[in-house]
Design a protein around this motif. Structure first.
Motif, PDB file in Angstrom:
ATOM      1  N   UNK A 132       0.859  -1.179   0.000  1.00 26.74           N
ATOM      2  CA  UNK A 132       0.000   0.000   0.000  1.00 26.74           C
ATOM      3  C   UNK A 132       0.897   1.231   0.000  1.00 26.74           C
ATOM      4  N   UNK A 133       0.313   2.412  -0.150  1.00 25.74           N
ATOM      5  CA  UNK A 133       1.127   3.619  -0.295  1.00 25.74           C
ATOM      6  C   UNK A 133       1.792   3.994   1.030  1.00 25.74           C
ATOM      7  N   UNK A 134       2.830   4.811   0.914  1.00 30.34           N
ATOM      8  CA  UNK A 134       3.500   5.308   2.111  1.00 30.34           C
ATOM      9  C   UNK A 134       2.526   6.070   3.004  1.00 30.34           C
ATOM     10  N   UNK A 135       1.666   6.873   2.395  1.00 37.72           N
ATOM     11  CA  UNK A 135       0.715   7.677   3.163  1.00 37.72           C
ATOM     12  C   UNK A 135      -0.279   6.792   3.911  1.00 37.72           C
ATOM     13  N   UNK A 136      -0.697   5.700   3.279  1.00 36.73           N
ATOM     14  CA  UNK A 136      -1.603   4.770   3.964  1.00 36.73           C
ATOM     15  C   UNK A 136      -0.886   4.062   5.112  1.00 36.73           C
ATOM     16  N   UNK A 143      -0.344   4.756  20.439  1.00 33.56           N
ATOM     17  CA  UNK A 143       0.823   3.974  20.857  1.00 33.56           C
ATOM     18  C   UNK A 143       1.970   4.884  21.273  1.00 33.56           C
ATOM     19  N   UNK A 144       2.885   4.357  22.061  1.00 29.34           N
ATOM     20  CA  UNK A 144       4.096   5.103  22.419  1.00 29.34           C
ATOM     21  C   UNK A 144       5.234   4.800  21.458  1.00 29.34           C
ATOM     22  N   UNK A 145       5.111   3.707  20.691  1.00 33.67           N
ATOM     23  CA  UNK A 145       6.128   3.271  19.744  1.00 33.67           C
ATOM     24  C   UNK A 145       5.470   2.975  18.405  1.00 33.67           C
ATOM     25  N   UNK A 146       6.271   2.937  17.336  1.00 37.38           N
ATOM     26  CA  UNK A 146       5.783   2.476  16.032  1.00 37.38           C
ATOM     27  C   UNK A 146       6.970   1.952  15.228  1.00 37.38           C
ATOM     28  N   UNK A 147       6.785   0.798  14.617  1.00 33.25           N
ATOM     29  CA  UNK A 147       7.842   0.153  13.840  1.00 33.25           C
ATOM     30  C   UNK A 147       7.868   0.718  12.427  1.00 33.25           C
ATOM     31  N   UNK A 148       9.050   1.072  11.940  1.00 38.01           N
ATOM     32  CA  UNK A 148       9.193   1.505  10.556  1.00 38.01           C
ATOM     33  C   UNK A 148      10.561   1.083  10.034  1.00 38.01           C
ATOM     34  N   UNK A 149      10.695   1.032   8.728  1.00 40.04           N
ATOM     35  CA  UNK A 149      11.936   0.546   8.108  1.00 40.04           C
ATOM     36  C   UNK A 149      12.737   1.694   7.524  1.00 40.04           C
ATOM     37  N   UNK A 150      14.063   1.574   7.628  1.00 42.82           N
ATOM     38  CA  UNK A 150      14.957   2.674   7.265  1.00 42.82           C
ATOM     39  C   UNK A 150      15.429   2.624   5.821  1.00 42.82           C
ATOM     40  N   UNK A 151      14.976   1.647   5.047  1.00 45.33           N
ATOM     41  CA  UNK A 151      15.420   1.559   3.663  1.00 45.33           C
ATOM     42  C   UNK A 151      14.680   0.474   2.907  1.00 45.33           C
ATOM     43  N   UNK A 152      14.835   0.483   1.598  1.00 44.47           N
ATOM     44  CA  UNK A 152      14.161  -0.485   0.736  1.00 44.47           C
ATOM     45  C   UNK A 152      14.980  -1.764   0.579  1.00 44.47           C
ATOM     46  N   UNK A 153      14.305  -2.854   0.244  1.00 44.62           N
ATOM     47  CA  UNK A 153      14.993  -4.102  -0.070  1.00 44.62           C
ATOM     48  C   UNK A 153      13.997  -5.064  -0.725  1.00 44.62           C
ATOM     49  N   UNK A 154      14.522  -6.087  -1.389  1.00 45.93           N
ATOM     50  CA  UNK A 154      13.679  -7.098  -2.022  1.00 45.93           C
ATOM     51  C   UNK A 154      13.224  -8.091  -0.962  1.00 45.93           C
ATOM     52  N   UNK A 171      11.746   4.525   0.553  1.00 47.02           N
ATOM     53  CA  UNK A 171      12.661   5.495  -0.047  1.00 47.02           C
ATOM     54  C   UNK A 171      13.150   6.472   1.012  1.00 47.02           C
ATOM     55  N   UNK A 172      14.206   7.200   0.686  1.00 41.57           N
ATOM     56  CA  UNK A 172      14.744   8.184   1.626  1.00 41.57           C
ATOM     57  C   UNK A 172      13.700   9.235   1.992  1.00 41.57           C
ATOM     58  N   UNK A 173      12.940   9.697   0.999  1.00 43.30           N
ATOM     59  CA  UNK A 173      11.929  10.716   1.283  1.00 43.30           C
ATOM     60  C   UNK A 173      10.806  10.139   2.145  1.00 43.30           C
ATOM     61  N   UNK A 174      10.440   8.879   1.901  1.00 44.17           N
ATOM     62  CA  UNK A 174       9.397   8.241   2.716  1.00 44.17           C
ATOM     63  C   UNK A 174       9.874   8.055   4.151  1.00 44.17           C
ATOM     64  N   UNK A 198       8.019   9.505   7.372  1.00 41.75           N
ATOM     65  CA  UNK A 198       7.577   8.651   8.470  1.00 41.75           C
ATOM     66  C   UNK A 198       8.096   9.181   9.809  1.00 41.75           C
ATOM     67  N   UNK A 199       9.369   9.549   9.838  1.00 41.29           N
ATOM     68  CA  UNK A 199       9.961  10.054  11.080  1.00 41.29           C
ATOM     69  C   UNK A 199       9.328  11.380  11.496  1.00 41.29           C
ATOM     70  N   UNK A 200       9.024  12.219  10.520  1.00 45.06           N
ATOM     71  CA  UNK A 200       8.393  13.501  10.816  1.00 45.06           C
ATOM     72  C   UNK A 200       7.010  13.292  11.423  1.00 45.06           C
ATOM     73  N   UNK A 201       6.259  12.327  10.889  1.00 39.75           N
ATOM     74  CA  UNK A 201       4.933  12.018  11.444  1.00 39.75           C
ATOM     75  C   UNK A 201       5.075  11.490  12.873  1.00 39.75           C
ATOM     76  N   UNK A 202       6.096  10.669  13.124  1.00 37.86           N
ATOM     77  CA  UNK A 202       6.334  10.174  14.484  1.00 37.86           C
ATOM     78  C   UNK A 202       6.576  11.341  15.442  1.00 37.86           C
ATOM     79  N   UNK A 203       7.370  12.321  15.021  1.00 36.49           N
ATOM     80  CA  UNK A 203       7.617  13.495  15.862  1.00 36.49           C
ATOM     81  C   UNK A 203       6.323  14.259  16.134  1.00 36.49           C
ATOM     82  N   UNK A 204       5.512  14.452  15.090  1.00 38.23           N
ATOM     83  CA  UNK A 204       4.276  15.217  15.227  1.00 38.23           C
ATOM     84  C   UNK A 204       3.269  14.525  16.133  1.00 38.23           C
ATOM     85  N   UNK A 205       3.273  13.207  16.148  1.00 39.21           N
ATOM     86  CA  UNK A 205       2.297  12.449  16.945  1.00 39.21           C
ATOM     87  C   UNK A 205       2.876  11.941  18.264  1.00 39.21           C
ATOM     88  N   UNK A 206       4.117  12.367  18.578  1.00 41.01           N
ATOM     89  CA  UNK A 206       4.770  11.996  19.843  1.00 41.01           C
ATOM     90  C   UNK A 206       4.899  10.480  20.007  1.00 41.01           C
TER      91      UNK A 206
END
Length: 278
Positions: free
Chosen positions: A74-78, A95-106, A127-130, A134-142
Motif C-alpha cells: 500500500x502507499x506510504x501515506x496509507x 501507541x508510544x512506539x511504532x515500527x518503521x523501516x529505514x530503507x528499501x529491499x527485495x 525510499x529516503x523521502x518516505x 515517516x519520522x516527521x509524522x512520528x515526531x508530530x504524533x509523539x
C-alpha cells in the motif's frame, strides 16, 4: 526487554489473555499487525489498531508498537497514516512506539522445491523521502520510532536522520535478518550481527534489539542477549510448526531461562519506558 510479535489466534481466543500470557512471562512490548476479523486477511486499519491498543492495557502494562509496514503493498501515506488517525481517537488509542523501516529491499519467500518465489516482484519500498516523512509524522504524533534495519545502509540512513533531528535520543534500532524461505536483507549469522554493532557510531545514543525472519529465533536471540541486546520473539518471524505450534507466550517462557544463563533478565515495562526515554 523482550518484545513480542502478535500471533494468529482462533476467533474464540481472548486477545487480552494472549497478551497477558506473554506479559506474565516477561514481555514488555507488544508489536502488532491487524487482520480482518471476519476473513483473517491482513489489513492495515487504524480502527483495528486502536482497538488492539485499547485492549492491551486491560490486563498488562506492555508498550504498544504497531507496524507501519502494511505488507509493503500500500502507499506510504496509507502506511504511516495510522499514527495521525490513532492520535485523533479516544484516549488510550495512541501507541508510544511504532515500527518503521529505514530503507528499501527485495522481500520475498522462496520455495526451494518448486524453485519459485512467492511474489517475484515485491520490493519493500522505503525510499529516503518516505523514511524522512515517516519520522516527521512520528515526531508530530509523539511516537518513538522503532527503526528496522535489514541492511547496513539502513543503519547509515538512521544515523543521518538522527543528526538531522528527526529522531529523539536514544535511537531504538531494530536489527532484522532474513533466513530459511524468507529472502531479502542480511542472513542471520553472528558475523552479520557484529557487522551492525561495529557500524554503530560510538557517539550515537541508542538501544538495539534483534529479530530474525524465517528461522528458529533462539540461536541469534541468545547471541544478541549475550552482547547486551534486546529480543523480539514471535510467530510472524517463524511459525515453529516443527515444535508443535507453540504460542508466543510459550516462546518467551522458554527463552527467559536461556537469557538468564548469560546473565540477562527481562526488563519491566517501567524500566523499558525509562531507558527508551518515553
Amino acid at each position: 526487554s523482550v518484545s513480542v510479535q502478535n500471533q494468529t489466534m482462533p476467533v474464540n481466543q481472548s486477545f487480552p489473555k494472549a497478551n497477558k500470557d506473554c506479559f506474565d512471562q516477561g514481555a514488555a512490548i507488544a508489536h502488532t499487525h491487524t487482520r480482518n476479523p471476519e476473513t483473517g486477511a491482513n489489513v492495515h486499519d487504524a480502527e483495528l489498531f486502536g482497538d488492539a491498543i485499547r485492549r492491551i492495557p486491560s490486563e498488562t502494562t506492555m508498550l504498544c508498537n504497531p507496524t507501519t509496514g502494511g505488507g509493503g503493498m500500500i502507499t506510504h501515506e496509507q502506511r504511516i497514516g495510522i499514527l495521525p488517525a490513532l492520535a485523533k481517537m479516544s484516549k488510550g488509542s495512541q501507541p508510544e512506539l511504532a515500527e518503521l523501516s529505514a530503507g528499501s529491499f527485495k522481500l520475498d519467500m522462496y520455495d526451494s522445491v518448486a524453485q519459485k518465489y512467492a511474489f517475484g516482484s515485491l520490493v519493500f519500498n522505503n525510499s529516503n523521502s518516505a523514511f524522512e516523512m515517516f519520522l516527521d509524522v512520528c515526531l508530530q504524533t509523539h511516537v518513538k520510532p522503532v527503526v528496522c534495519c535489514f541492511e547496513y545502509s539502513h543503519l547509515d540512513n538512521t544515523v543521518r536522520m538522527f543528526k538531522k533531528g528527526l529522531i529523539k535520543p536514544p535511537v531504538f534500532l531494530d536489527f532484522a535478518f532474513c533466513g530459511g524461505n524468507v529472502t531479502g536483507g542480511l542472513t542471520p549469522t553472528m558475523e552479520n550481527l557484529l557487522g551492525f554493532l561495529q557500524r554503530i557510531p560510538p557517539d550515537l545514543p541508542h538501544i538495539w534489539e534483534l529479530l530474525t525472519f524465517g528461522v528458529h529465533e533462539f540461536p541469534m536471540a541468545l547471541w544478541a542477549a549475550s552482547l547486551g541486546g534486546n529480543i523480539r520473539l514471535g510467530l510472524e518471524e517463524y511459525h515453529y510448526a516443527d515444535f508443535g505450534h507453540p504460542t508466543t507466550a510459550d516462546l518467551v517462557k522458554e527463552f527467559v531461562p536461556l537469557a538468564a544463563s548469560v546473565g540477562r533478565k527481562p526488563a519491566t515495562t517501567a524500566e523499558t519506558r525509562e531507558y527508551l526515554g518515553l
